[in-house]
Design a protein around this motif. Structure first.
Motif, PDB file in Angstrom:
ATOM      1  N   ALA A   1       0.854  -1.269  -0.046  1.00  0.00           N
ATOM      2  CA  ALA A   1      -0.023   0.031   0.003  1.00  0.00           C
ATOM      3  C   ALA A   1       1.079   1.274   0.021  1.00  0.00           C
ATOM      4  CB  ALA A   1      -0.806  -0.013   0.911  1.00  0.00           C
ATOM      5  N   ILE A   2       0.504   2.205  -0.693  1.00  0.00           N
ATOM      6  CA  ILE A   2       1.145   3.594  -0.819  1.00  0.00           C
ATOM      7  C   ILE A   2       0.270   4.606   0.220  1.00  0.00           C
ATOM      8  CG2 ILE A   2       1.719   5.493  -2.185  1.00  0.00           C
ATOM      9  CD1 ILE A   2       1.866   4.039  -4.410  1.00  0.00           C
ATOM     10  N   GLU A   3       0.946   4.919   1.307  1.00  0.00           N
ATOM     11  CA  GLU A   3       0.129   5.539   2.343  1.00  0.00           C
ATOM     12  C   GLU A   3       0.850   7.092   2.644  1.00  0.00           C
ATOM     13  OE1 GLU A   3       0.451   3.386   5.926  1.00  0.00           O
ATOM     14  OE2 GLU A   3      -0.976   1.892   5.293  1.00  0.00           O
ATOM     15  N   SER A   4      -0.215   7.763   2.892  1.00  0.00           N
ATOM     16  CA  SER A   4       0.266   9.518   3.229  1.00  0.00           C
ATOM     17  C   SER A   4      -0.461   9.848   4.245  1.00  0.00           C
ATOM     18  CB  SER A   4       0.032  10.203   1.830  1.00  0.00           C
ATOM     19  OG  SER A   4       0.384  11.562   2.328  1.00  0.00           O
ATOM     20  N   GLU A   5       0.170  10.281   5.496  1.00  0.00           N
ATOM     21  CA  GLU A   5      -0.487  10.496   6.633  1.00  0.00           C
ATOM     22  C   GLU A   5      -1.480   9.830   7.044  1.00  0.00           C
ATOM     23  OE1 GLU A   5      -2.326  14.598   5.767  1.00  0.00           O
ATOM     24  OE2 GLU A   5      -0.264  15.595   5.240  1.00  0.00           O
ATOM     25  N   GLY A   6      -0.984   8.401   7.092  1.00  0.00           N
ATOM     26  CA  GLY A   6      -2.117   7.546   7.503  1.00  0.00           C
ATOM     27  C   GLY A   6      -2.991   6.900   6.776  1.00  0.00           C
ATOM     28  N   LYS A   7      -3.276   7.525   5.705  1.00  0.00           N
ATOM     29  CA  LYS A   7      -4.306   7.163   4.685  1.00  0.00           C
ATOM     30  C   LYS A   7      -3.601   6.129   3.493  1.00  0.00           C
ATOM     31  CE  LYS A   7      -7.278  10.807   6.045  1.00  0.00           C
ATOM     32  NZ  LYS A   7      -8.019  12.251   5.582  1.00  0.00           N
ATOM     33  N   THR A   8      -4.428   5.411   3.122  1.00  0.00           N
ATOM     34  CA  THR A   8      -4.046   4.806   1.884  1.00  0.00           C
ATOM     35  C   THR A   8      -4.498   5.663   0.500  1.00  0.00           C
ATOM     36  OG1 THR A   8      -4.205   2.599   2.822  1.00  0.00           O
ATOM     37  CG2 THR A   8      -4.020   2.605   0.421  1.00  0.00           C
ATOM     38  N   VAL A   9      -3.336   5.896  -0.449  1.00  0.00           N
ATOM     39  CA  VAL A   9      -3.727   6.677  -1.553  1.00  0.00           C
ATOM     40  C   VAL A   9      -3.439   5.907  -2.712  1.00  0.00           C
ATOM     41  CG1 VAL A   9      -3.288   8.757  -0.331  1.00  0.00           C
ATOM     42  CG2 VAL A   9      -1.339   7.514  -1.306  1.00  0.00           C
ATOM     43  N   GLY A  10      -2.839   4.664  -2.592  1.00  0.00           N
ATOM     44  CA  GLY A  10      -2.598   3.914  -3.642  1.00  0.00           C
ATOM     45  C   GLY A  10      -2.075   2.538  -3.635  1.00  0.00           C
ATOM     46  N   SER A  11      -1.572   1.814  -4.500  1.00  0.00           N
ATOM     47  CA  SER A  11      -0.746   0.612  -4.254  1.00  0.00           C
ATOM     48  C   SER A  11       0.604   0.242  -5.131  1.00  0.00           C
ATOM     49  CB  SER A  11      -1.798  -0.417  -4.416  1.00  0.00           C
ATOM     50  OG  SER A  11      -2.371  -0.781  -5.866  1.00  0.00           O
ATOM     51  N   CYS A  12       1.405  -0.518  -4.693  1.00  0.00           N
ATOM     52  CA  CYS A  12       2.315  -0.868  -5.535  1.00  0.00           C
ATOM     53  C   CYS A  12       2.333  -2.369  -5.865  1.00  0.00           C
ATOM     54  CB  CYS A  12       3.743  -0.372  -4.769  1.00  0.00           C
ATOM     55  SG  CYS A  12       5.248  -0.920  -5.476  1.00  0.00           S
ATOM     56  N   LEU A  13       2.471  -2.762  -7.064  1.00  0.00           N
ATOM     57  CA  LEU A  13       2.379  -4.352  -7.316  1.00  0.00           C
ATOM     58  C   LEU A  13       3.568  -4.547  -7.954  1.00  0.00           C
ATOM     59  CD1 LEU A  13       0.316  -6.674  -7.339  1.00  0.00           C
ATOM     60  CD2 LEU A  13      -0.251  -5.948  -9.763  1.00  0.00           C
ATOM     61  N   ARG A  14       4.428  -5.701  -7.353  1.00  0.00           N
ATOM     62  CA  ARG A  14       5.575  -6.082  -7.959  1.00  0.00           C
ATOM     63  C   ARG A  14       5.271  -7.490  -8.375  1.00  0.00           C
ATOM     64  NH1 ARG A  14      10.841  -7.205  -4.227  1.00  0.00           N
ATOM     65  NH2 ARG A  14       9.466  -8.964  -3.808  1.00  0.00           N
ATOM     66  N   ALA A  15       5.543  -7.694  -9.681  1.00  0.00           N
ATOM     67  CA  ALA A  15       5.213  -8.895 -10.507  1.00  0.00           C
ATOM     68  C   ALA A  15       6.510  -9.794  -9.955  1.00  0.00           C
ATOM     69  CB  ALA A  15       5.140  -9.073 -11.600  1.00  0.00           C
ATOM     70  N   PRO A  16       6.367 -11.198 -10.273  1.00  0.00           N
ATOM     71  CA  PRO A  16       7.457 -12.217 -10.116  1.00  0.00           C
ATOM     72  C   PRO A  16       8.603 -11.839 -10.988  1.00  0.00           C
ATOM     73  CG  PRO A  16       5.374 -13.272 -10.227  1.00  0.00           C
ATOM     74  CD  PRO A  16       5.087 -12.077 -10.508  1.00  0.00           C
ATOM     75  N   ASP A  17       8.395 -11.402 -12.152  1.00  0.00           N
ATOM     76  CA  ASP A  17       9.626 -10.971 -12.858  1.00  0.00           C
ATOM     77  C   ASP A  17      10.097  -9.821 -12.667  1.00  0.00           C
ATOM     78  OD1 ASP A  17       7.831  -9.316 -13.581  1.00  0.00           O
ATOM     79  OD2 ASP A  17       7.897  -9.792 -15.860  1.00  0.00           O
ATOM     80  N   GLY A  18       9.832  -9.065 -11.467  1.00  0.00           N
ATOM     81  CA  GLY A  18      10.307  -7.708 -10.993  1.00  0.00           C
ATOM     82  C   GLY A  18       9.577  -6.586 -11.586  1.00  0.00           C
ATOM     83  N   THR A  19       8.781  -6.657 -12.422  1.00  0.00           N
ATOM     84  CA  THR A  19       8.195  -5.324 -12.972  1.00  0.00           C
ATOM     85  C   THR A  19       7.264  -4.822 -11.580  1.00  0.00           C
ATOM     86  OG1 THR A  19       8.059  -6.566 -15.285  1.00  0.00           O
ATOM     87  CG2 THR A  19       6.367  -4.605 -14.535  1.00  0.00           C
ATOM     88  N   ILE A  20       7.158  -3.546 -11.535  1.00  0.00           N
ATOM     89  CA  ILE A  20       6.468  -2.940 -10.671  1.00  0.00           C
ATOM     90  C   ILE A  20       5.573  -1.736 -11.346  1.00  0.00           C
ATOM     91  CG2 ILE A  20       6.853  -0.978  -8.844  1.00  0.00           C
ATOM     92  CD1 ILE A  20       9.798  -2.162  -8.207  1.00  0.00           C
TER      93      ILE A  20
END
Length: 361
Positions: A310-329
């Motif tokens: 999760a991408i968080e800012s000031e205690g709130k979730t503002v987005g997500s970060c997904l890392r695939a098995p091949d390293g793609t983000i």
């Protein structure tokens, strides 16, 4: 007292007071010429000169007085020499430093820096610091080359030397004056690198492997004892260097290979070398994260699941970060995040999340 006076009168009975001479001229004591005999060559006349006493007082006008004054000068000089010797003792055992032309210094045969180590952000920062300071503050260590006068060999400080070489500025170097053999040079280089903790597992392993290949140390155990490391630690370092080049080339840089990666890959190579090398042909050039490279080479990535943070800012979730098995983000921001958050806060949150992903790699 009377006997002493009579002896002085007897010694100075034939002396006379000479005419005054200019201050710049030194007094001369004349020795009478020997009698001339038929058939005998006349030896040259020898003159004995005594420098005048360098004091504010008037120079003595008699021979004994001038000799006493000269003796006083000699005592003064001896006192100055004793003081200089005392000052030199304060620097006894120290290593001299001086500014050297970096082009006169060559890398050691045991040099352990991989070319990609000079392309990292850390090296760029070091180079910027040296440029701002006008040179390196912490000196490198070199030893003189006996067969090449005026040239030196690096003991340690390869990155500082390279930075000064690129910048075209003199490099501050400590010059080892005593005898320094290859074993002493190797151990000094290894100790300095470990104290600075800036040498990668791959560079360390390659350094140890070269020392063994060139018979600097006959066994791994003797190498470990000399550098003050455990035999197990040296074995792990060598496992990194002993990975096939086809496997090393799967990583974005050899500097990314860690001891745990080497242990897993060497175990797989011992079990089924052909399969690992076959997978390596498909992985090379993909520029994957280290963990993804190892998973691909071990054949463990088929059922791997994407990792989501999760991408968080000031205690709130503002987005997500997904890392695939091949390293793609892949970064995804929730609706309204861009408009509701200041750009600086949003960038900070994304940067912190990417840092977590890097640590997990």
């Amino acid at each position: 007292m009377a006997s002493t006076r009579k002896r002085l009168e007897a010694l100075t009975a034939g002396l006379s007071i000479p005419e005054p001479v200019p201050a710049a001229a030194a007094p001369v004591a004349h020795i009478p010429a020997p009698p001339v005999l038929p058939g005998v060559a006349v030896p040259p006349v020898v003159e004995t000169r005594f420098p005048p006493a360098q004091t504010g007082a008037i120079a003595p006008r008699t021979g004994p007085g001038q000799m006493l004054a000269f003796r006083g000068q000699m005592q003064a000089v001896e006192g100055e020499l004793a003081a200089l010797r005392e000052r030199l003792l304060q620097h006894d055992g120290s290593t001299p430093t001086r500014k050297l032309d970096p082009t006169t210094i060559r890398a050691s045969r045991w040099a352990n820096r991989h070319p990609t180590s000079f392309e990292t952000s850390e090296f760029a920062a070091l180079k910027a610091d040296i440029e701002q300071a006008g040179g390196n503050v912490q000196p490198i260590l070199v030893r003189a080359l006996a067969d090449e006068p005026g040239r030196y060999e690096l003991v340690f400080g390869h990155r500082r030397h390279r930075a000064c070489l690129d910048l075209g500025v003199p490099v501050l170097a400590a010059i080892w004056l005593d005898e320094l053999g290859d074993i002493e040079l190797f151990t000094a280089m290894d100790r300095e690198n470990r104290e600075r903790s800036d040498l990668s597992a791959y560079e360390q392993g390659v350094m140890y492997q070269r020392a063994l290949d060139e018979q600097l140390f006959p066994t791994q155990r003797q190498l470990a004892e000399k550098v003050g490391r455990s035999h197990t630690w040296v074995r792990k370092a060598l496992m990194v260097a002993q990975l096939p080049s086809a496997v090393i080339e799967c990583f974005r840089s050899p500097l990314e290979v860690q001891h745990r990666h080497a242990e897993q890959l060497n175990a797989a190579l011992d079990k089924d070398r052909r399969s690992v090398l076959k997978r390596a042909e498909k992985v090379r050039g993909l520029k994957l994260a280290p963990a993804a490279v190892v998973a691909r080479l071990l054949g463990l990535d088929a059922g791997a699941k994407p990792e989501k943070l999760a991408i968080e800012s000031e205690g709130k979730t503002v987005g997500s970060c997904l890392r695939a098995p091949d390293g793609t983000i892949k970064l995804t921001l929730l609706p309204g995040a861009v408009s509701e958050l200041a750009p600086e806060a949003l960038l900070k949150s994304m940067s912190e999340t990417l840092q977590k992903v890097r640590l997990l790699s």
